[in-house]
Design a protein around this motif. Structure first.
Motif, mmCIF file in Angstrom:
data_model
loop_
_atom_site.group_PDB
_atom_site.id
_atom_site.type_symbol
_atom_site.label_atom_id
_atom_site.label_comp_id
_atom_site.label_asym_id
_atom_site.label_seq_id
_atom_site.Cartn_x
_atom_site.Cartn_y
_atom_site.Cartn_z
ATOM 1 N N GLN A 86 -2.906 5.231 -0.944
ATOM 2 C CA GLN A 86 -3.862 4.196 -0.571
ATOM 3 C C GLN A 86 -4.171 4.230 0.927
ATOM 4 N N GLU B 57 -11.040 1.210 -1.720
ATOM 5 C CA GLU B 57 -9.767 1.880 -1.473
ATOM 6 C C GLU B 57 -9.128 2.319 -2.786
ATOM 7 N N ALA B 58 -9.152 1.433 -3.780
ATOM 8 C CA ALA B 58 -8.599 1.763 -5.093
ATOM 9 C C ALA B 58 -9.375 2.916 -5.723
ATOM 10 N N THR C 2 -8.507 6.100 -3.946
ATOM 11 C CA THR C 2 -7.122 6.447 -4.260
ATOM 12 C C THR C 2 -7.044 7.186 -5.587
ATOM 13 N N SER D 165 0.822 -1.206 0.000
ATOM 14 C CA SER D 165 0.000 0.000 0.000
ATOM 15 C C SER D 165 0.857 1.258 0.000
#
Length: 222
Positions: free
Chosen positions: A108, A128-129, A132, A104
């Motif tokens: 992230q 999360e992606a 991000t 990460s």
């Protein structure tokens, strides 16, 4: 189908709106802060005392910024949110049975800390992606660093670099020396297990390695 389409529109609208707002507004509270407060409720535990003081990046020592890049994400200034080489290395080592932290990036970690819950589910990793990508596009590197250093856990009930500087060294975040900054960065994998001062030999070695690698970070060209 129509309901699903509307739900997706609402999701994208709300999340993009929040990311735009937090490009300018300090983040007052994070999901992890709420979790820590809840964890302290069981009988027998002392009352939770959270420490969190937001400061702009201009009042955060460059030493601290370099220290977290050196320890957490050496390619922070050049990647676009994801360090695929680090991810592949983590996957290869995990397959071999070696215990290694994930790949990460700071971006992230920031997305997770500000917008999501703790955990390892595919849903959370997917979100999360998504976040991000949003913060890389909307915030930029300097804002990501500012939010990261103001939101991550840096001790038991200690969140953000200003609170950590006061807690560990009794000084403001802009006064941190290289070694002090490295001390805070060194405990980030387990900030409630390790201490930045009166540290174990393991943390002292990590401090020395971080100080050494800080020299290679170079200019903070956000």
């Amino acid at each position: 189908m129509r309901f699903l389409f509307k739900a997706m529109l609402w999701f994208f609208g709300v999340t993009i709106f929040l990311v735009i707002v937090f490009k300018w507004v300090p983040i007052p509270y994070t999901p992890l802060m709420a979790v820590r407060a809840m964890e302290s409720r069981p009988e027998g535990k002392k009352p939770y005392e959270g420490h969190h003081d937001w400061v702009p990046i201009e009042k955060i020592s460059k030493n601290m910024q370099r220290a977290v890049i050196a320890s957490e994400d050496g390619n922070f200034l050049t990647h676009h949110g994801f360090d695929f080489n680090a991810i592949q290395k983590a996957m290869d080592n995990n397959e071999k049975g070696k215990k290694l932290k994930g790949g990460s990036t700071i971006s992230q970690q920031t997305a997770k800390n500000v917008f999501l819950w703790q955990g390892r589910s595919y849903l959370r990793k997917g979100l999360e992606a998504y976040f991000t990508v949003l913060i890389e596009l909307i915030w930029g590197k300097e804002r990501i660093m500012e939010v990261y250093l103001n939101s991550i856990e840096m001790g038991d009930g200690v969140f953000g670099v200003q609170a950590a500087s006061k807690y560990w060294y009794r000084k403001d975040a802009d006064k941190l020396s290289k070694r002090e900054a490295a001390g805070i960065a060194a405990i980030l994998p387990s900030p409630r297990r390790y201490t930045a001062t009166n540290s174990t030999s393991y943390i002292e070695r990590r401090k020395s390695r971080i100080v050494k690698h800080m020299a290679y970070v170079g200019k903070l060209d956000y």
